[in-house]
Write a protein that holds these residues in place. Structure first.
Motif, mmCIF file in Angstrom:
data_model
loop_
_atom_site.group_PDB
_atom_site.id
_atom_site.type_symbol
_atom_site.label_atom_id
_atom_site.label_comp_id
_atom_site.label_asym_id
_atom_site.label_seq_id
_atom_site.Cartn_x
_atom_site.Cartn_y
_atom_site.Cartn_z
ATOM 1 N N THR A 129 -4.056 -1.522 -10.308
ATOM 2 C CA THR A 129 -4.913 -0.523 -9.651
ATOM 3 C C THR A 129 -5.104 0.693 -10.563
ATOM 4 N N HIS B 256 4.067 14.606 -2.696
ATOM 5 C CA HIS B 256 4.521 15.175 -1.427
ATOM 6 C C HIS B 256 5.554 16.288 -1.623
ATOM 7 N N TYR C 111 1.723 10.599 -7.447
ATOM 8 C CA TYR C 111 2.388 9.997 -8.609
ATOM 9 C C TYR C 111 3.253 8.827 -8.147
ATOM 10 N N ASP D 220 0.887 -1.161 0.000
ATOM 11 C CA ASP D 220 0.000 0.000 0.000
ATOM 12 C C ASP D 220 0.932 1.219 0.000
#
Ligand code: NAD
Length: 415
Positions: free
Chosen positions: A184, A237, A211, A140
Motif C-alpha cells: 500500500t 495518535h 506512521y 486494516d
C-alpha cells in the motif's frame, strides 16, 4: 436531496459520466450489512463488543476488504469503506467486489492477548458469512498479519477446513505474500511519482499523518526513491513532530522498532495538529483516518497536492475548498489501491498453491499501477474541468456498468 457524501458523489459522477441509473442506484446501497454483538471473557470479567461486516457489492467478484479495530468503528464508517473497496477493485479491474469489517473498541485499553481473543470471537460471530469465494477479509487500521493469522486459524477450525485463501495479509508462514506489507505504502509513492512525471512538477517536501503500516512503508519508499524530498513533519495518535531540515526516516524507523512513541523522537519540535495541517509543504499525505481534512482546516492548507494514502481523509466540503485553492487531491481509490492489488496476488497464489518471488510480484504490481495511474493522469491533463476524484470514479463505475450490462444483469448475486 438528502444523501450521504458517497451517494452524492456517485449520483454526481453518474450524471457527468452518463452512467446507467440502475448501476448507480445499486452502488448507493450495500448488498448486506452484518452486525454482531459478542461477549469476550477477559481476566474473569465479561466484556461486550460490537462487530460489523458490510458486503457492499459483488458484481465483479467475491467481496474483499479489511477488518478495522478502532474505538470509533461504526456502521456508517464500515459501509463507506466497503463501498470504496468496490470502486477501488473496479478501478484496477481486479475480480473482487467490496467489503469491510470492524470491531468497535479502544486498542489502547487491551493488551496483545486480549486483542487476539477479541479477534477470535469476532470471527466466530461472522464465520458463516465469509469464505475464499465469497468474502475475503484482510488487515486494516488496528489489525496486522499476526491478528489475521489468529482469525484464519479460528475460521479454519470452525469450518473444519484448511482454506488459506479466505484471508489475505497473512504472515509468510501462513501462506501470506511477499511484498504485501510494502504494497500500500509503496503504491502511494509510485502513484505520486507518476503524478509528478505527468505534470512535470518537482516536489521537494512532504508532511505525513499516520506512521502505521501505510505511512511508514510510504516514508521508506520516498526515502529510497526520492532522497531529495524532505519529510518536514509526521503525526500519529501520540502527537505531531517537525524538523524544518527534514526528519531522518532510517533513524525514526529504528527508534519506532525499539518500542518508542513517535512524539519522543529526538531533534524534532512538537507541534499542534492545527499547525501541522497549516505547514507550507509541497505534498500533504494523510495516512491515518477518515475526515482529517475538513471545512475547519482546509482553508489553512499550504500544500500543492494531497495524496490520500488513508481511506476518505478529505471530506466532500474540504474537497471543494481544495479545488478552489488549486490543490489537486489524488483520491484514495487510486492512491492506496496497491494494497488490494497485492491482496489479489496473494489470493491467486493460495488458490493455485504457488508462492511467487518478490521480483515477480513487484513487476506485476508496478506494471498494473503504472498503466492505470498514467492513464488517469493523462486523461486528467486533457480534461482540466473534471477533478481527479470524479475521473477515477467514472473509470471505476463505467467498468462495473460494462460488466453489469454485458452479463444482462445476471451477475448480481445478492446473498
Ligand atoms: P495502522 O493501524 O497500521 O496505522 C494507523 C496510523 O494512524 C498509526 O500511525 C496511528 O498512530 C495513526 N492514528 C490513529 N489515530 C490517529 C489520530 N487520531 N490522529 C493521528 N493519527 C492517528 O493502519 P494502516 O494499515 O497504516 O492504515 C492507515 C490508513 O490506510 C487507513 O485509512 C486504512 O483504511 C488505509 N489503508 C490501509 C491499507 C493497508 O494495506 N493496511 C490499504 C489501503 C488503505
Amino acid at each position: 436531496m438528502n444523501m450521504n457524501p458517497l451517494c452524492h458523489q456517485l449520483y454526481k459522477v453518474g450524471k457527468i459520466g452518463n452512467i446507467n441509473k440502475e448501476v448507480i442506484t445499486l452502488l448507493q446501497k450495500p448488498n448486506k450489512v452484518i452486525q454482531t454483538n459478542f461477549p469476550v471473557k477477559i481476566n474473569n470479567k465479561t466484556h461486550h463488543f460490537k462487530g460489523f461486516r458490510v458486503q457492499h457489492n459483488n458484481i465483479l467478484g467475491p467481496y474483499k476488504g479489511g477488518i478495522r479495530f478502532d474505538k470509533n468503528v461504526n456502521i456508517n464508517e464500515v459501509t463507506n469503506l466497503a463501498s470504496w473497496m468496490t470502486l477501488k477493485c473496479s478501478l484496477l479491474d481486479i475480480p473482487f467486489g467490496g467489503g469491510k469489517g470492524g470491531v468497535q473498541f479502544d486498542l489502547q485499553s487491551y493488551n496483545k492477548e486480549d486483542t487476539e481473543l477479541i479477534a477470535k470471537h469476532y470471527i466466530k460471530s461472522i464465520h458463516k458469512d465469509i469464505g475464499s469465494n465469497h468474502d475475503i477479509p484482510a488487515p486494516d487500521l488496528g489489525t496486522n498479519s499476526m491478528l489475521i493469522d489468529v482469525m484464519l486459524y479460528e475460521y479454519n477450525k470452525l469450518n473444519k477446513k484448511q482454506d488459506y485463501a479466505t484471508f489475505t495479509g497473512k504472515s509468510l508462514t501462513n501462506y501470506g505474500s511477499y511484498f504485501r506489507k510494502q504494497s500500500t505504502g509503496y503504491g502511494v509513492g509510485l502513484v505520486l511519482n507518476n503524478y509528478m512525471k505527468q505534470t512535470n512538477m518537482k516536489f521537494n517536501s512532504y508532511i505525513l499523518q499516520g506512521y502505521g503500516n501505510v505511512g511508514r512503508q510510504l516514508a521508506t519508499y520516498l526515502h529510497k526513491n526520492n532522497p531529495d524530498m524532505l519529510c518536514l513533519a509526521i503525526g500519529d495518535h501520540t502527537g505531531y513532530i517537525f524538523n524544518k531540515n527534514g526528519i531522518n526516516i532510517d533513524e525514526l524507523n529504528v527508534f519506532c522498532d525499539e518500542g518508542n512513541d513517535l512524539v519522543d523522537f529526538p531533534n524534532t519540535d512538537l507541534i499542534s495538529k492545527d499547525l501541522f495541517f497549516a505547514l507550507k509543504t509541497d505534498v500533504l499525505i494523510p495516512a491515518a483516518l477518515e475526515d482529517q481534512i475538513t471545512v475547519e482546516n482546509a482553508p489553512n492548507l499550504k500544500c500543492k497536492v494531497i495524496i490520500e494514502a488513508a481511506n476518505g481523509p478529505v471530506s466532500l466540503e474540504a474537497d471543494t475548498i481544495c479545488k478552489a485553492k488549486n490543490i489537486d487531491v489524488i483520491p484514495d481509490i487510486l492512491a492506496n489501491s496497491g494494497g488490494v492489488l497485492v491482496s489479489y496476488f496473494e489470493w491467486e497464489q493460495n488458490k493455485i498453491k504457488e508462492t511467487w518471488e518478490t521480483s515477480k510480484l513487484e513487476s506485476k504490481f508496478y506494471d498494473k499501477l503504472n498503466v492505470i495511474s498514467n492513464e488517469i493522469f493523462n486523461n486528467y491533463l486533457n480534461n482540466t474541468n473534471i477533478s481527479l476524484r470524479d475521473l477515477c470514479y467514472i473509470y471505476s463505475v463505467k467498468n462495473i456498468e460494462q460488466k453489469y450490462v454485458n452479463n444482462n444483469n445476471n451477475t448480481v448475486i445478492i446473498n
